[in-house]
Design a protein around this motif. Structure first.
Motif, short mmCIF file in Angstrom:
data_model
loop_
_atom_site.label_atom_id
_atom_site.label_comp_id
_atom_site.label_asym_id
_atom_site.label_seq_id
_atom_site.Cartn_x
_atom_site.Cartn_y
_atom_site.Cartn_z
N VAL A 40 0.83 -1.20 0.00
CA VAL A 40 0.00 0.00 0.00
C VAL A 40 0.87 1.25 0.00
CG1 VAL A 40 -1.50 1.32 1.51
CG2 VAL A 40 -2.08 -1.01 0.94
N ILE A 41 1.97 1.19 0.77
CA ILE A 41 2.87 2.34 0.79
C ILE A 41 3.46 2.60 -0.58
CG2 ILE A 41 5.15 3.08 1.63
CD1 ILE A 41 4.43 1.91 4.30
N ASP A 43 2.10 2.02 -3.47
CA ASP A 43 1.03 2.10 -4.47
C ASP A 43 0.80 0.78 -5.18
OD1 ASP A 43 0.99 4.71 -3.78
OD2 ASP A 43 2.10 5.42 -5.52
N LEU A 349 6.02 0.23 9.15
CA LEU A 349 6.10 1.57 8.56
C LEU A 349 7.54 2.07 8.61
CD1 LEU A 349 4.62 4.06 7.47
CD2 LEU A 349 4.47 4.86 9.81
N THR A 353 10.18 3.12 5.54
CA THR A 353 10.43 4.55 5.46
C THR A 353 11.90 4.87 5.58
OG1 THR A 353 8.30 4.99 6.48
CG2 THR A 353 9.88 6.76 6.51
N VAL A 354 12.56 4.25 6.55
CA VAL A 354 13.91 4.66 6.89
C VAL A 354 14.92 3.81 6.12
CG1 VAL A 354 15.49 5.03 8.78
CG2 VAL A 354 13.06 5.16 9.18
N TYR B 18 18.63 14.26 12.58
CA TYR B 18 18.07 13.26 11.69
C TYR B 18 16.58 13.03 11.90
CZ TYR B 18 18.15 8.93 8.94
OH TYR B 18 17.92 7.97 8.01
N PHE B 19 16.04 13.54 13.05
CA PHE B 19 14.64 13.22 13.31
C PHE B 19 13.69 13.93 12.36
CE2 PHE B 19 15.77 11.27 17.34
CZ PHE B 19 14.91 10.20 17.29
N LEU B 22 13.28 11.92 9.44
CA LEU B 22 12.46 10.73 9.72
C LEU B 22 10.98 11.08 9.67
CD1 LEU B 22 14.10 8.75 12.64
CD2 LEU B 22 14.02 8.22 10.23
N GLY B 25 9.84 11.59 6.33
CA GLY B 25 9.69 10.30 5.67
C GLY B 25 8.40 9.62 6.04
N PHE B 26 8.06 9.67 7.34
CA PHE B 26 6.80 9.04 7.76
C PHE B 26 5.62 9.69 7.06
CE2 PHE B 26 9.06 7.83 11.81
CZ PHE B 26 9.16 6.52 11.43
N THR B 29 5.53 8.38 3.41
CA THR B 29 5.03 7.01 3.24
C THR B 29 3.55 6.93 3.61
OG1 THR B 29 6.13 6.59 5.32
CG2 THR B 29 7.10 5.63 3.39
N MET B 30 3.17 7.62 4.70
CA MET B 30 1.77 7.52 5.11
C MET B 30 0.87 8.18 4.08
SD MET B 30 1.37 5.55 7.43
CE MET B 30 -0.36 5.65 7.78
N HIS B 32 1.37 8.30 0.95
CA HIS B 32 1.24 7.32 -0.14
C HIS B 32 0.24 6.25 0.24
CE1 HIS B 32 3.90 7.74 -3.62
NE2 HIS B 32 4.55 8.59 -2.86
N ALA B 33 0.34 5.76 1.49
CA ALA B 33 -0.55 4.70 1.92
C ALA B 33 -2.00 5.15 1.87
CB ALA B 33 -0.19 4.25 3.34
N SER B 36 -3.14 5.62 -1.67
CA SER B 36 -3.29 4.38 -2.41
C SER B 36 -4.52 3.61 -1.93
CB SER B 36 -2.00 3.58 -2.32
OG SER B 36 -2.16 2.36 -1.72
N SER B 41 -3.82 7.44 -5.88
CA SER B 41 -2.38 7.55 -6.11
C SER B 41 -2.11 8.30 -7.40
CB SER B 41 -1.75 6.16 -6.23
OG SER B 41 -2.01 5.42 -5.10
#
Ligand code: SF4
Ligand code: SF4
Lengths: 425, 188
Positions: A40-41, A43, A349, A353-354, B18-19, B22, B25-26, B29-30, B32-33, B36, B41
């Motif tokens: 899902v992440i 697509d 997740l 992601t990382v 770096y946080f 991060l 990034g979350f 990805t979220m 996208h989730a 989708s 998408s």
């Protein structure tokens, strides 16, 4: 005499139900979640086909059920594959290694409290297989055994990639175990107890460690809470640091994505399980996911209130009964599993992601950042916990000392990280 | 060549911690989730997605109506408007075919045949679809414009023998091509 038989029967029932009906199915389930969630992440759709082929039996429609049966199909496939043992391996260790990774992960299940005591016809029974008074220590000591599995796998495979994988994993696990152990010392100081059941019970009554939104005087909606919540929130800071270090160290301990250097595909083919096939490979796979499940369970138990629902609801449902069976225990199992699956989803997740760290970054993070941070955190927590009993002068002195120690540690870390002077440019 | 020394970029404090990256990034990805799952998408529409991600779920949904003009599917033989086999079994395609998928057995056309003047036609013409790589060389090389890559892509079989298209099957897939088709022109 019948009493002992009854006791043993209860213990065996608990072992069978909690390990084989509650935890083991979570392993294939998390594999399924991993595949669907990552899809899902990215697509995509992910495995959504495997089901019961009713059309073969003459029905109109197949029963897909979102592909939930996919992990079983995967397992069956691995089971039917040739179990190949290469000629050049050290056989005994080669065969022992997969078992050594799975077994510790499953043994640790026995101290995790899955729910509040369940009462059946007036007989109350704790939902934990072994109610040890040294819960977290037991988990650490047993879980760290699984490093033997990986190391032995790497060494006995007798080929270079698994060997590097095994060595990496040993170094990584040993480094992060220190941060892991140090980071929960503040938590244990706060609870003053090492029994996981009691820790969860305490959180149910007094607020989760990193969400102290209620205490025995009421929830955040009542004024009584506001007059008494000071120490709780003061401890929130060391707790949050501990939570962060602990969670990240668990990621490293379970060889999950940002730290999965022992098996990183791009450099090491498959890492320590390169030479394994069939069910032996599946055992490593299972061990990894079982470790992830237990790791999440431990984090939830220590920081996120374990089976408790929070907001003092737990006490309210404590004596709901249907046909002599206490509902609270069942509801609490449900709450625990919900949290567990939520946290597993978080693991997934993070994995998608990382990006993976470089090995020197991993070591630096473990030894230079987390080790020091956890150490300072212990003193900080000690100060916070002891503060109510101390006079302002001593608190001030402690704070100054802490600041000095912190600066000194940071300075040492910085100096140690300075790049050596280049003699010849 | 001059040596260019690359300087690693100097990271500021936020980047070192770096946080921030991060969290970013979350969110990525979220988002996208979520997108989708809602079937929103990027590209879901143009790719005719099934409503989950950008994927079209095959047996229920087909790409057929979206196939581009230049799509290269299974190679097949064609007849012209008079029903004549265009192939004169010159075997050029057999020769050019990179994975050697084509096997031709030429034969002479008997003198009482209305097309006796053509002289040759294939007696057998097999294309092994397990070998064929859909490169289109056969189409390009054929001097008689007798072989074309059609849009059929679902070539399946339960045995290896099923996957060999014989002459009959090839004409079935190919059908009739009308008029002189000049391969450098637009398709007619
Ligand atoms: S299909 Fe074309 S190239 Fe191939 S044998 Fe027939 S005429 Fe020659
Ligand atoms: S498309 Fe390419 S591989 Fe296939 S038959 Fe023609 S020449 Fe051979």
């Amino acid at each position: 005499m019948p009493d002992i038989v009854f006791q043993i029967a209860i213990i065996i029932t608990k072992i069978v139900v909690l390990t084989f009906i509650v935890v083991l199915p979570l392993v294939p389930l998390s594999v399924y979640f991993e595949r669907r969630f990552s899809a899902v992440i990215q697509d995509r759709v992910g495995p959504n086909r495997v089901g019961i082929p009713f059309t073969l039996l003459g029905f109109k429609k197949d029963f897909h059920f979102f592909g939930l049966i996919q992990p079983i199909a995967d397992g069956l496939k691995l089971f039917l594959k040739e179990d190949f043992t290469p000629d050049h391996v050290r056989k005994v260790f080669y065969w022992m290694a997969p078992a050594l990774t799975v077994v510790p992960a499953l043994i640790t299940v026995c101290v995790v409290p899955f729910g509040s005591p369940i009462s059946i016809f007036g007989h109350s029974e704790k939902l934990v297989i072994a109610d040890l008074d040294i819960g977290p220590l037991f988990i650490f000591s047993v879980a760290s055994l699984s490093v033997y599995g990986i190391t032995l796998a790497g060494w006995s495979s007798n080929s270079k990639f698994p060997f590097i994988g095994g060595v990496r994993s040993t170094a990584q696990m040993i480094s992060y175990e220190i941060a892991l152990g140090l980071s929960i010392i503040p938590v244990l100081m706060y609870y003053g107890d090492l029994n996981l059941s009691k820790i969860v019970q305490y959180q149910a009554d007094n607020g989760w460690l990193i969400a102290p939104l209620w205490n025995e005087h009421g929830t955040i909606f009542s004024p009584a809470y506001w007059s008494t919540c000071g120490p709780q929130w003061l401890f929130w800071f060391p707790a949050a640091i501990a939570f962060l270090i602990f969670t990240i160290s668990i990621f490293a301990e379970t060889n999950r994505m940002p730290f999965d250097l022992p098996e990183c595909e791009t450099e090491l083919v498959g890492g320590y399980h390169t030479e394994y096939s069939s069910m032996k490979f599946a055992m490593f796979f299972m061990g990894e996911y079982a470790a992830m499940v237990i790791g999440s369970a431990l984090i939830i138990t220590l920081f996120l209130g374990g089976w408790s629902m929070g907001f003092t609801l737990d006490a309210k449902i404590a004596d709901w009964h249907i046909a002599g069976i206490g509902l609270a225990g069942l509801i609490h199992i449900g709450v625990f599993l919900t949290k567990l699956i939520g946290f597993i989803l978080f693991f997934i997740l993070v994995r998608w992601t990382v990006p993976r760290f470089r090995y020197d970054q991993l070591m630096k993070l473990g030894w230079v950042v987390f080790f020091e941070a956890a150490l300072i955190n212990v003193f900080l927590a000690a100060l916070v916990v002891a503060a109510p009993q101390l006079g302002p002068v001593i608190i001030g002195l402690g704070a100054v000392l802490l600041a000095v120690v912190t600066v000194a540690v940071i300075w040492v870390a910085k100096v140690s990280e300075e790049t050596p002077k280049v003699l010849r440019a | 060549m001059a040596v260019v020394k690359l300087q690693r970029p100097k990271l500021n404090f936020g980047e070192k911690i770096y946080f921030g990256a991060l969290i970013k990034g979350f969110f990525l990805t979220m988002s996208h989730a979520v997108k989708s799952l809602r079937g929103k998408s990027v590209g879901a529409e143009t790719l005719a997605s099934s409503g989950l991600g950008v994927t079209m779920q095959f047996p229920e949904q087909r790409w057929d109506s979206h196939l581009p003009e230049y799509y290269r599917g299974a190679p097949a033989l064609v007849t012209d408007e008079q029903g004549r086999e265009r192939c004169v079994s010159c075997q050029l395609c057999e020769f050019i075919c990179p994975p050697k998928a084509i096997k031709i057995k030429p034969s002479e056309i008997p003198s009482d045949d209305p097309w006796a003047k053509v002289e040759k036609r294939p007696l057998e013409f097999d294309i092994d679809m397990i070998r064929c790589i859909y490169c289109g060389m056969c189409e390009e090389v054929c001097p008689e414009q007798a072989i074309y890559l059609r849009k059929d892509y679902l070539i399946t079989g339960l045995k290896r023998a099923d996957m060999v298209h014989d002459k009959k099957r090839l004409y079935e897939i190919g059908g009739v091509r009308v008029g002189l088709v000049n391969k450098w022109n637009e398709l007619k």
